[in-house]
Design a protein around this motif. Structure first.
Motif, PDB file in Angstrom:
ATOM      1  N   GLU A 211      27.364 -13.434   7.244  1.00  0.00           N
ATOM      2  CA  GLU A 211      28.790 -13.323   6.920  1.00  0.00           C
ATOM      3  C   GLU A 211      29.374 -14.657   6.460  1.00  0.00           C
ATOM      4  N   SER A 212      28.867 -15.759   7.004  1.00  0.00           N
ATOM      5  CA  SER A 212      29.402 -17.075   6.651  1.00  0.00           C
ATOM      6  C   SER A 212      29.059 -17.484   5.216  1.00  0.00           C
ATOM      7  N   LEU A 213      28.093 -16.794   4.615  1.00  0.00           N
ATOM      8  CA  LEU A 213      27.691 -17.117   3.244  1.00  0.00           C
ATOM      9  C   LEU A 213      28.497 -16.350   2.193  1.00  0.00           C
ATOM     10  N   MET A 214      29.335 -15.447   2.616  1.00  0.00           N
ATOM     11  CA  MET A 214      30.072 -14.595   1.683  1.00  0.00           C
ATOM     12  C   MET A 214      30.963 -15.405   0.749  1.00  0.00           C
ATOM     13  N   THR A 215      30.788 -15.206  -0.534  1.00  0.00           N
ATOM     14  CA  THR A 215      31.634 -15.848  -1.547  1.00  0.00           C
ATOM     15  C   THR A 215      32.240 -14.830  -2.508  1.00  0.00           C
ATOM     16  N   LEU A 216      31.791 -13.582  -2.434  1.00  0.00           N
ATOM     17  CA  LEU A 216      32.267 -12.551  -3.365  1.00  0.00           C
ATOM     18  C   LEU A 216      33.397 -11.751  -2.736  1.00  0.00           C
ATOM     19  N   ASN A 217      34.417 -12.449  -2.279  1.00  0.00           N
ATOM     20  CA  ASN A 217      35.517 -11.792  -1.598  1.00  0.00           C
ATOM     21  C   ASN A 217      36.331 -10.931  -2.554  1.00  0.00           C
ATOM     22  N   GLU A 218      36.801  -9.817  -2.039  1.00  0.00           N
ATOM     23  CA  GLU A 218      37.618  -8.918  -2.844  1.00  0.00           C
ATOM     24  C   GLU A 218      38.852  -9.641  -3.356  1.00  0.00           C
ATOM     25  N   GLY A 219      39.114  -9.493  -4.641  1.00  0.00           N
ATOM     26  CA  GLY A 219      40.264 -10.127  -5.260  1.00  0.00           C
ATOM     27  C   GLY A 219      39.941 -11.442  -5.941  1.00  0.00           C
ATOM     28  N   LYS A 220      38.775 -12.003  -5.687  1.00  0.00           N
ATOM     29  CA  LYS A 220      38.368 -13.250  -6.327  1.00  0.00           C
ATOM     30  C   LYS A 220      37.977 -12.969  -7.778  1.00  0.00           C
ATOM     31  N   PRO A 221      38.343 -13.851  -8.721  1.00  0.00           N
ATOM     32  CA  PRO A 221      38.003 -13.608 -10.132  1.00  0.00           C
ATOM     33  C   PRO A 221      36.512 -13.348 -10.336  1.00  0.00           C
ATOM     34  N   PHE A 222      36.222 -12.363 -11.152  1.00  0.00           N
ATOM     35  CA  PHE A 222      34.834 -11.958 -11.395  1.00  0.00           C
ATOM     36  C   PHE A 222      34.070 -13.071 -12.097  1.00  0.00           C
ATOM     37  N   SER A 223      32.808 -13.214 -11.747  1.00  0.00           N
ATOM     38  CA  SER A 223      31.928 -14.179 -12.407  1.00  0.00           C
ATOM     39  C   SER A 223      30.482 -13.799 -12.121  1.00  0.00           C
ATOM     40  N   THR A 224      29.694 -13.663 -13.166  1.00  0.00           N
ATOM     41  CA  THR A 224      28.274 -13.371 -12.969  1.00  0.00           C
ATOM     42  C   THR A 224      27.567 -14.537 -12.289  1.00  0.00           C
ATOM     43  N   LYS A 225      28.041 -15.760 -12.523  1.00  0.00           N
ATOM     44  CA  LYS A 225      27.448 -16.920 -11.861  1.00  0.00           C
ATOM     45  C   LYS A 225      27.690 -16.867 -10.357  1.00  0.00           C
ATOM     46  N   GLU A 226      28.889 -16.414  -9.948  1.00  0.00           N
ATOM     47  CA  GLU A 226      29.180 -16.276  -8.518  1.00  0.00           C
ATOM     48  C   GLU A 226      28.221 -15.279  -7.871  1.00  0.00           C
ATOM     49  N   SER A 228      25.183 -14.541  -8.967  1.00  0.00           N
ATOM     50  CA  SER A 228      23.863 -15.168  -8.954  1.00  0.00           C
ATOM     51  C   SER A 228      23.757 -16.201  -7.834  1.00  0.00           C
ATOM     52  N   ASP A 229      24.806 -17.007  -7.648  1.00  0.00           N
ATOM     53  CA  ASP A 229      24.788 -18.036  -6.604  1.00  0.00           C
ATOM     54  C   ASP A 229      24.724 -17.408  -5.208  1.00  0.00           C
ATOM     55  N   TYR A 230      25.477 -16.325  -5.018  1.00  0.00           N
ATOM     56  CA  TYR A 230      25.472 -15.649  -3.713  1.00  0.00           C
ATOM     57  C   TYR A 230      24.097 -15.047  -3.435  1.00  0.00           C
ATOM     58  N   GLN A 231      23.509 -14.447  -4.456  1.00  0.00           N
ATOM     59  CA  GLN A 231      22.177 -13.868  -4.297  1.00  0.00           C
ATOM     60  C   GLN A 231      21.153 -14.956  -3.968  1.00  0.00           C
ATOM     61  N   SER A 232      21.296 -16.131  -4.590  1.00  0.00           N
ATOM     62  CA  SER A 232      20.393 -17.243  -4.301  1.00  0.00           C
ATOM     63  C   SER A 232      20.552 -17.714  -2.864  1.00  0.00           C
ATOM     64  N   SER A 233      21.795 -17.726  -2.379  1.00  0.00           N
ATOM     65  CA  SER A 233      22.039 -18.135  -0.995  1.00  0.00           C
ATOM     66  C   SER A 233      21.356 -17.188  -0.014  1.00  0.00           C
ATOM     67  N   LEU A 234      21.437 -15.901  -0.300  1.00  0.00           N
ATOM     68  CA  LEU A 234      20.770 -14.929   0.563  1.00  0.00           C
ATOM     69  C   LEU A 234      19.252 -15.087   0.505  1.00  0.00           C
ATOM     70  N   THR A 235      18.743 -15.354  -0.683  1.00  0.00           N
ATOM     71  CA  THR A 235      17.297 -15.525  -0.837  1.00  0.00           C
ATOM     72  C   THR A 235      16.783 -16.710  -0.025  1.00  0.00           C
ATOM     73  N   ARG A 236      17.554 -17.794  -0.006  1.00  0.00           N
ATOM     74  CA  ARG A 236      17.113 -19.008   0.686  1.00  0.00           C
ATOM     75  C   ARG A 236      17.033 -18.837   2.205  1.00  0.00           C
ATOM     76  N   THR A 237      17.690 -17.814   2.739  1.00  0.00           N
ATOM     77  CA  THR A 237      17.583 -17.587   4.181  1.00  0.00           C
ATOM     78  C   THR A 237      16.193 -17.085   4.565  1.00  0.00           C
ATOM     79  N   ASN A 238      15.443 -16.593   3.579  1.00  0.00           N
ATOM     80  CA  ASN A 238      14.107 -16.047   3.826  1.00  0.00           C
ATOM     81  C   ASN A 238      14.152 -14.832   4.761  1.00  0.00           C
TER      82      ASN A 238
END
Length: 304
Positions: A211-226, A228-238
């Motif tokens: 939950e602390s890694l969440m960056t795609l909060n509802e209402g935040k401007p859309f961005s494909t980079k956001e 991708s970055d969030y997905q990378s953060s989840l991946t790094r947790t292994n």
């Protein structure tokens, strides 16, 4: 070398001999141009259908037209083109020589490129314009112009301007005066934002530890980079074997894009054992222990 003869059966079951194709085809050689223009002309000519030497004289006009198209892509509208066909009585002559004097290129006189809509004040668009070679008093390059249009649209979509629209796209060429005017108007429209997560019960549980890694909060401007970055953060947790985040464009409401999220957890421990041989060190063993950096409670796991 033996020629292979293909045979087929006639209606009377007799074998009909098919002679091998001995047609001689021409190739193209381009002279008189710098490397960039040469390569483009050569590419245009090489994409023409194969031309038999005995019929090449019928394609004189097509050869000239393809050469002209290749040169116009870089702003050269006044070339002098000479096409030299291979001699018919020389069996070894198969090369069509295209000699070109490119002439003077066209310059852009007036270049009017405008970004309208909510994206007008975004620096990312002004940077694309600044870095493009499409400007007043520069050489006309159709490829660079098409790239600028594509880059502006792609960047708009990646930032959530899903209603982006090309209002005007014109290159007005004045061949006698040897210049061109450009008008390019793009309306980005309104920027969309992230909507709710669409998940199943299993994914809901697997999201809790991060939950602390969440960056795609509802209402935040859309961005494909956001994304991708969030997905990378989840991946790094292994912690996850599979991570799938997909914008649901068909479910947009009030300029909000829902995100469908599906997660699958990895095994708690992944071990690999292998063997090998090194000429320097002799037999070698490999043992790897791969453990997630988080546990199901979201706590960091330290391996000593």
């Amino acid at each position: 070398m033996c020629a292979v003869l293909l045979c087929s059966c006639g209606s009377n079951d007799e074998l009909i001999e098919q002679k091998p194709d001995d047609t001689v085809y021409v190739t193209f050689k381009v002279d008189g141009l710098n490397q960039q223009l040469h390569d483009n002309v050569q590419a245009f000519l090489d994409t023409m259908p194969a031309i038999a030497k005995e019929r090449v004289f019928l394609f004189n006009r097509e050869i000239r037209e393809n050469t002209q198209k290749a040169l116009r892509a870089f702003g050269y509208y006044h070339p002098e083109i000479k096409v030299e066909l291979p001699k018919r009585d020389d069996p070894n002559a198969t090369e069509v020589v295209v000699s070109v004097d490119a002439g003077k290129p066209l310059f852009i006189r007036n270049c009017n490129v405008e970004i309208l809509g909510e994206g007008a004040d975004y620096k990312v668009f002004s940077d694309l314009l600044s870095n493009s070679s499409i400007k007043s008093y520069t050489l006309l390059d159709h490829g660079a112009y098409e790239k600028l249009k594509s880059d502006l649209r792609s960047k708009a979509l990646s930032l959530g301007f899903f209603d982006v629209e090309l209002l005007s796209s014109r290159i007005m060429v004045y061949t006698e005066e040897n210049f061109a005017d450009i008008e390019l108007l793009i309306d980005t429209g309104k920027r969309y934002s992230f909507g709710k997560f669409i998940t199943d019960e299993t994914t809901d549980e697997l999201l809790k530890p991060v939950e602390s890694l969440m960056t795609l909060n509802e209402g935040k401007p859309f961005s494909t980079k956001e994304i991708s970055d969030y997905q990378s953060s989840l991946t790094r947790t292994n912690f996850y074997r599979s991570i799938d985040i997909t914008p649901q464009m068909e479910a947009i409401e009030d300029y909000k894009v829902p995100l469908k999220v599906h997660l699958e957890r990895r095994s708690n421990n992944l071990m690999r054992v292998g063997a090998g041989f090194s000429t320097d060190e002799g037999p070698r063993m490999l043992f790897e222990w791969d453990k997630p950096l988080l546990n199901s409670s979201g706590l960091v796991v330290f391996i000593c």
